[in-house]
Enzyme design. Structure first.
Site, short mmCIF file in Angstrom:
data_model
loop_
_atom_site.label_atom_id
_atom_site.label_comp_id
_atom_site.label_asym_id
_atom_site.label_seq_id
_atom_site.Cartn_x
_atom_site.Cartn_y
_atom_site.Cartn_z
N LYS A 246 0.86 -1.18 0.00
CA LYS A 246 0.00 0.00 0.00
C LYS A 246 0.90 1.23 0.00
CE LYS A 246 -4.01 2.06 2.24
NZ LYS A 246 -3.61 3.45 2.11
N ARG A 267 -8.30 11.59 -7.11
CA ARG A 267 -9.40 10.84 -6.52
C ARG A 267 -10.71 11.62 -6.50
NH1 ARG A 267 -9.64 7.63 -0.99
NH2 ARG A 267 -11.64 8.45 -0.38
N ARG A 414 -16.86 0.96 -1.59
CA ARG A 414 -15.95 0.46 -0.56
C ARG A 414 -16.46 -0.92 -0.17
NH1 ARG A 414 -12.54 3.43 2.16
NH2 ARG A 414 -13.60 5.41 1.88
N LYS A 420 -7.66 -3.12 3.28
CA LYS A 420 -6.39 -2.43 3.55
C LYS A 420 -5.94 -2.67 4.99
CE LYS A 420 -8.95 1.79 4.47
NZ LYS A 420 -9.38 3.11 4.00
P1 AMP Z 1 -7.23 4.88 2.33
O1 AMP Z 1 -6.89 6.16 1.61
O2 AMP Z 1 -6.54 4.76 3.64
O3 AMP Z 1 -8.72 4.65 2.39
O4 AMP Z 1 -6.64 3.64 1.49
C1 AMP Z 1 -7.01 3.36 0.20
C2 AMP Z 1 -6.03 4.03 -0.74
O5 AMP Z 1 -4.78 3.37 -0.75
C3 AMP Z 1 -6.42 3.98 -2.18
O6 AMP Z 1 -7.38 4.95 -2.49
C4 AMP Z 1 -5.11 4.25 -2.89
O7 AMP Z 1 -4.92 5.66 -3.00
C5 AMP Z 1 -4.07 3.75 -1.92
N1 AMP Z 1 -3.27 2.62 -2.41
C6 AMP Z 1 -1.94 2.52 -2.23
N2 AMP Z 1 -1.46 1.38 -2.76
C7 AMP Z 1 -2.51 0.74 -3.32
C8 AMP Z 1 -2.64 -0.50 -4.04
N3 AMP Z 1 -1.60 -1.30 -4.25
N4 AMP Z 1 -3.88 -0.84 -4.46
C9 AMP Z 1 -4.95 -0.04 -4.23
N5 AMP Z 1 -4.88 1.14 -3.57
C10 AMP Z 1 -3.67 1.53 -3.11
#
Ligand code: AMP
Length: 587
Positions: A246, A267, A414, A420
């Site tokens: 991630k 985004r 979502r 994640k």
């Molecule tokens: P969050 O912003 O904490 O909700 O986490 C989701 C975000 O992680 C996504 O919107 C992406 O911007 C980011 N992200 C980073 N690496 C990845 C990956 N390998 N696959 C999908 N999303 C990723």
């Protein structure tokens, strides 16, 4: 010239919105809306669906360029009053729409009455105006002709207040009902086109099957649900987990059309191509694979390794970065998904196949390492997941993504297809509701923020305060934010001022506690602002339910929390408190 059917009165649209809002039954809402949509000619239908979705403009990447201050100026000029009156009205209603209606109810609207087409054209004029002054003037021209009820709706669309946006599902149902179309076909068309106006048009013309992704126009991003820990990863997958690093950067969608035009979208569906010229230029090497849509993360990168997120922060908000800045903080796109390739939509294709197609593009070799591939691995046990987690952290990434190889790409959802696992799971996205002058060298800046979560997911949910923290921002950023907060101040109490709730902040903390200090009934231990989330709207902030869920997870001892100082990962058992002697929340 062909004569056009006259556009329907905007007042009828505003009435429909008001009736739908005050109707309890979901079916009655749908039928009322459907009856209205059915009567509209194509142009009005397009504008109406956009407005009902709570958006001022059809193009999701277009911006009106009217902040609270400019909208306020347009409104008070139309009402013949002053800013103070607007502030007071807003404080009475906590709603720009109701405030606008109150102010404009005191005067007669100027003729001629507004039609839906007038409003669509007027808002397009605002967006296209060359200066803030001209935007205010164009908006003022609309407000002058609006009745109080029309102004209520107009102000809400313009400020993108959530309470006008009908739930997307309801709008889809109404479109299906209006044109006797199959609901699943409407949903699918909306998912692919990312455009409710186009979906409605296809439904009206009985051509939903022709819906497809438009290269050059962004679609909403698939989102991920949080995971507590490695053990939960294994509970969620069937024997083997598909794992990716991630990356901690900003999400981006790369579009390369058949004519070679390249566009990058963030985004929130803004066009950020000019901010990342090095990535756009490198993508040109993929012209033979066009048309193409890649989903990925923009990260600062040098010598084979990611740089700290803070480095990227210096690139954000720079529309045209200088040559020095491009040198200092080079950015790459780490690609992790392929949504369209060589004329074929891949959204409904399983991830396993999308990934194979992505890998077949030969990214790093062809793009001079400006477009990389995400790191993928698999794990069969919680221990292996933990090892990968440590590996990702060693590569300076934020944590792991766990994806279902059989999952399709679900724009804007979502779901459980993507999960994640982060370093600091315990962050909440909150909205700033009040700010305070700092102390010492920060006494001239608004450096202490009070923030809130939403009571529910409902569009008119109240905001409940949950904490207060000093910013972790740089001095320059704090100075910029001070100006912004000054401009959106609602009431000035001297040290403290309430502000229009529009700035979203991501807050990390060590633990949640039940507390009567804040209206949410919770307080945070060692809250700190991780970053300003300009990519999120207040409607995307966390709710009381997510706070409750996090609190329950924390009690179960399964949660990953960031500790106060270093931000390193730590497991905190139900009874275990950490961080003695550290700063507790102020105030
Ligand atoms: P969050 O912003 O904490 O909700 O986490 C989701 C975000 O992680 C996504 O919107 C992406 O911007 C980011 N992200 C980073 N690496 C990845 C990956 N390998 N696959 C999908 N999303 C990723």
């Amino acid at each position: 010239m062909a004569t056009r059917d006259p556009s329907v009165a905007f007042g009828q649209l505003a009435d429909t919105a008001a009736t739908v809002a005050s109707t309890r039954s979901k079916n009655a809402k749908r039928d009322h809306l459907a009856a209205f949509l059915r009567r509209l000619e194509p142009q009005d239908l397009a504008a109406a669906t956009i407005f009902f979705a709570g958006r001022p403009l059809a193009d999701p990447a277009a911006k009106l360029g009217l902040g609270w201050v400019q909208q306020g100026a347009a409104l008070v000029a139309a009402a013949g009053t002053d800013e103070g009156a607007l502030r007071e009205a807003y404080l009475r209603h906590s709603d720009v729409g109701d405030a606008a209606a109150e102010l404009l109810a005191r005067r007669e609207p100027e003729p001629p009455a507004l039609t839906i087409a007038d409003v669509a054209a007027g808002l397009a004029e605002v967006a296209g105006a060359g200066s803030a002054e001209k935007r205010v003037a164009a908006m003022n021209a609309l407000f002058r002709r609006a009745t109080a009820d029309e102004a209520r709706f107009l102000a809400r669309i313009v400020s993108r207040e959530t309470r006008i946006g009908l739930r997307e599902g309801l709008l889809e149902e109404a479109v299906a009902a209006a044109f006797d179309a199959d609901l699943d076909a409407v949903r699918r068309a909306h998912m692919l086109t990312g455009a409710i106006d186009e979906t409605a048009r296809l439904a009206r013309e009985n051509r939903l099957a022709e819906a497809g992704l438009h290269v050059g126009r962004p679609i909403r991003f698939m989102l991920a649900s949080p995971l507590a820990d490695a053990a939960e990863v294994m509970r969620r997958v069937d024997g083997e987990a598909w794992i990716e690093d991630k990356y901690d950067g900003i999400r981006a969608q790369l579009h390369l059309d058949a004519a070679g035009q390249i566009r990058l979208f963030s985004r929130d569906l803004n066009d950020v191509t000019r901010s990342f010229p090095e990535v756009a230029a490198a993508a040109g090497a993929l012209a033979d694979a066009a048309p193409l849509v890649v989903d990925g993360e923009l990260v600062p990168w040098r010598a084979g390794s990611v740089l700290d997120f803070a480095a990227l922060q210096t690139r954000l908000g720079r529309v045209r970065p200088s040559a020095e800045l491009l040198q200092e903080v080079p950015v790459v796109l780490v690609a992790f998904d392929l949504l369209h390739h060589a004329g074929r939509d891949l959204i409904e294709t399983p991830l396993r196949e999308r990934r194979a197609a992505l890998e077949a593009l030969g990214l790093p070799e062809r793009t001079g390492e400006r477009l990389l591939l995400s790191h993928v691995a698999s794990a069969r046990s919680a221990e292996e997941v933990d090892r990968h987690f440590d590996g990702a952290r060693a590569r300076r990434n934020e944590g792991l993504m766990v994806k279902d190889p059989a999952s399709v790409y679900q724009p804007g959802r979502r779901g459980l297809g993507w999960l994640k696992l982060k370093k600091a799971l315990a962050t909440l996205d909150c909205v700033v509701v009040g700010v305070e002058w700092g102390h010492g060298k920060r006494r001239d800046v608004l450096s202490d923020y009070t923030f809130a979560v939403r009571e529910t997911d409902a569009t008119d949910a109240s905001l409940l305060t949950i904490g207060k923290a000093y910013t972790g921002l740089t001095d320059t950023e704090i100075a910029e934010m001070t100006e912004r907060f000054r401009a959106i101040t609602l009431r000035d109490f001297g040290r403290y001022r309430t502000v229009v709730p529009e700035v979203v902040v991501e807050i990390a903390f060590d633990r949640l506690m039940r507390s009567s200090r804040h209206r949410s009934g919770f307080a945070m231990r060692f809250p700190r602002i991780v970053r300003i989330r300009d990519d999120k709207t207040p409607a995307e902030t966390d709710t009381l339910a997510s706070v409750e869920a996090l609190f329950a997870e924390q009690a179960s001892g399964r949660i990953l929390l960031a500790t106060g100082a270093g931000g390193e990962t730590e497991r905190i058992a139900a009874s275990g408190a950490t961080g003695d002697g550290r700063r507790t929340e102020a105030g």
